[in-house]
Design a protein around this motif. Structure first.
Motif, short mmCIF file in Angstrom:
data_model
loop_
_atom_site.label_atom_id
_atom_site.label_comp_id
_atom_site.label_asym_id
_atom_site.label_seq_id
_atom_site.Cartn_x
_atom_site.Cartn_y
_atom_site.Cartn_z
N VAL A 8 3.12 14.27 -6.68
CA VAL A 8 2.27 13.38 -5.89
C VAL A 8 2.89 11.99 -5.79
CG1 VAL A 8 -0.05 12.39 -5.75
CG2 VAL A 8 0.26 14.70 -6.70
N PRO A 9 3.07 11.46 -4.57
CA PRO A 9 3.64 10.12 -4.43
C PRO A 9 2.71 9.04 -4.97
CG PRO A 9 3.07 11.05 -2.28
CD PRO A 9 2.77 12.09 -3.29
N VAL A 10 3.32 8.06 -5.63
CA VAL A 10 2.58 6.94 -6.20
C VAL A 10 3.29 5.64 -5.85
CG1 VAL A 10 1.64 8.28 -8.13
CG2 VAL A 10 3.81 7.08 -8.41
N THR A 11 2.56 4.55 -6.03
CA THR A 11 3.16 3.23 -5.92
C THR A 11 2.99 2.55 -7.27
OG1 THR A 11 1.10 2.23 -5.16
CG2 THR A 11 2.62 3.00 -3.48
N LEU A 23 -2.06 7.12 -0.76
CA LEU A 23 -2.89 7.89 0.14
C LEU A 23 -2.34 7.80 1.56
CD1 LEU A 23 -6.42 6.94 -1.22
CD2 LEU A 23 -5.07 8.99 -1.71
N PHE A 24 -2.68 8.79 2.37
CA PHE A 24 -2.19 8.87 3.73
C PHE A 24 -3.36 9.08 4.67
CE2 PHE A 24 1.17 9.92 0.87
CZ PHE A 24 2.31 9.39 1.44
N ARG A 25 -3.09 9.21 5.97
CA ARG A 25 -4.14 9.47 6.96
C ARG A 25 -3.79 10.71 7.78
NH1 ARG A 25 -8.24 6.02 7.13
NH2 ARG A 25 -7.86 3.97 6.25
N LEU A 26 -4.84 11.45 8.10
CA LEU A 26 -4.70 12.59 8.99
C LEU A 26 -4.69 12.07 10.43
CD1 LEU A 26 -7.33 14.90 7.28
CD2 LEU A 26 -4.84 15.11 7.15
N ARG A 27 -4.38 12.93 11.38
CA ARG A 27 -4.35 12.51 12.79
C ARG A 27 -5.68 11.94 13.24
NH1 ARG A 27 -0.91 16.61 16.53
NH2 ARG A 27 1.11 16.00 15.71
N ASP A 28 -6.79 12.47 12.69
CA ASP A 28 -8.11 11.99 13.11
C ASP A 28 -8.53 10.71 12.38
OD1 ASP A 28 -8.84 12.85 10.58
OD2 ASP A 28 -10.10 14.48 11.28
N GLY A 29 -7.66 10.16 11.53
CA GLY A 29 -7.91 8.89 10.86
C GLY A 29 -8.48 9.00 9.45
N ARG A 30 -8.92 10.21 9.05
CA ARG A 30 -9.45 10.36 7.70
C ARG A 30 -8.34 10.22 6.68
NH1 ARG A 30 -11.69 15.93 7.14
NH2 ARG A 30 -10.07 16.36 8.66
N ARG A 31 -8.68 9.66 5.52
CA ARG A 31 -7.69 9.53 4.45
C ARG A 31 -7.51 10.87 3.76
NH1 ARG A 31 -9.15 4.81 0.57
NH2 ARG A 31 -11.01 6.09 0.41
N CYS A 32 -6.31 11.09 3.25
CA CYS A 32 -6.01 12.31 2.50
C CYS A 32 -5.00 11.98 1.41
CB CYS A 32 -5.47 13.40 3.42
SG CYS A 32 -3.85 13.06 4.13
N ALA A 33 -4.96 12.86 0.43
CA ALA A 33 -3.94 12.77 -0.62
C ALA A 33 -2.95 13.89 -0.35
CB ALA A 33 -4.57 12.93 -2.00
N VAL A 34 -1.70 13.65 -0.65
CA VAL A 34 -0.69 14.68 -0.44
C VAL A 34 0.02 15.00 -1.74
CG1 VAL A 34 -0.31 13.98 1.96
CG2 VAL A 34 1.17 13.09 0.19
N GLY A 35 0.53 16.19 -1.80
CA GLY A 35 1.34 16.64 -2.92
C GLY A 35 2.45 17.52 -2.38
N PHE A 36 3.48 17.68 -3.16
CA PHE A 36 4.63 18.47 -2.74
C PHE A 36 4.90 19.52 -3.80
CE2 PHE A 36 4.84 14.49 -0.58
CZ PHE A 36 5.29 14.80 0.70
N SER A 37 5.43 20.65 -3.36
CA SER A 37 5.69 21.75 -4.27
C SER A 37 6.93 21.52 -5.13
CB SER A 37 5.82 23.07 -3.49
OG SER A 37 6.82 22.96 -2.49
N SER A 38 7.75 20.55 -4.74
CA SER A 38 8.95 20.24 -5.53
C SER A 38 9.36 18.79 -5.30
CB SER A 38 10.11 21.16 -5.12
OG SER A 38 10.56 20.83 -3.81
N PRO A 39 10.10 18.22 -6.24
CA PRO A 39 10.62 16.86 -6.01
C PRO A 39 11.53 16.80 -4.79
CG PRO A 39 10.77 17.43 -8.34
CD PRO A 39 10.39 18.69 -7.60
N ALA A 40 12.25 17.88 -4.51
CA ALA A 40 13.15 17.90 -3.35
C ALA A 40 12.36 17.82 -2.05
CB ALA A 40 14.01 19.16 -3.38
N ALA A 41 11.22 18.52 -1.98
CA ALA A 41 10.38 18.46 -0.77
C ALA A 41 9.83 17.05 -0.58
CB ALA A 41 9.25 19.48 -0.87
N LEU A 42 9.43 16.40 -1.66
CA LEU A 42 8.92 15.04 -1.59
C LEU A 42 10.02 14.10 -1.09
CD1 LEU A 42 6.59 13.21 -3.96
CD2 LEU A 42 8.78 12.17 -3.47
N ALA A 43 11.21 14.20 -1.66
CA ALA A 43 12.32 13.33 -1.28
C ALA A 43 12.75 13.56 0.16
CB ALA A 43 13.50 13.54 -2.22
#
Length: 101
Positions: A8-11, A23-43
């Motif tokens: 999960v990305p952090v600051t 946190l991020f936003r969906l196309r409709d403007g709602r906030r969401c949290a994201v996670g990645f299945s691997s550090p490589a996918a995040l990078a």
């Protein structure tokens, strides 16, 4: 059952300081949290310098629900339109014409 880990990305506000979920936003403007299945996918999406932490899905839900964030996205893809160069150079800004009398 195997424990599923989300990357999960952090600051961070500085060395030894506060760490917060990014946190991020969906196309409709709602906030969401994201996670990645691997550090490589995040990078690959957020860059190699993006700080992250490992959390299970229940922990991520527990952290985001009090913030009103009820959507979690695993392995998001960039959805912004590609940036393209203008086909023709931009015209110079118009200048005011002065009339002499």
């Amino acid at each position: 059952m195997a424990r599923v880990v989300w990357h999960v990305p952090v600051t961070t506000s500085g060395p030894g300081s506060t760490t917060a979920l990014r946190l991020f936003r969906l196309r409709d403007g709602r906030r969401c949290a994201v996670g990645f299945s691997s550090p490589a996918a995040l990078a690959a999406l957020l860059g190699p310098d993006q700080a992250h932490t490992e959390l299970g899905e229940p922990a991520l839900h527990a952290l985001t629900t009090p913030l009103g964030v009820d959507v979690l996205v695993l392995d998001p893809r960039l959805v912004a339109p590609p940036v393209t160069a203008p086909a023709t150079p931009a015209a110079p800004a118009p200048t005011a014409l002065l009339q002499h009398r």
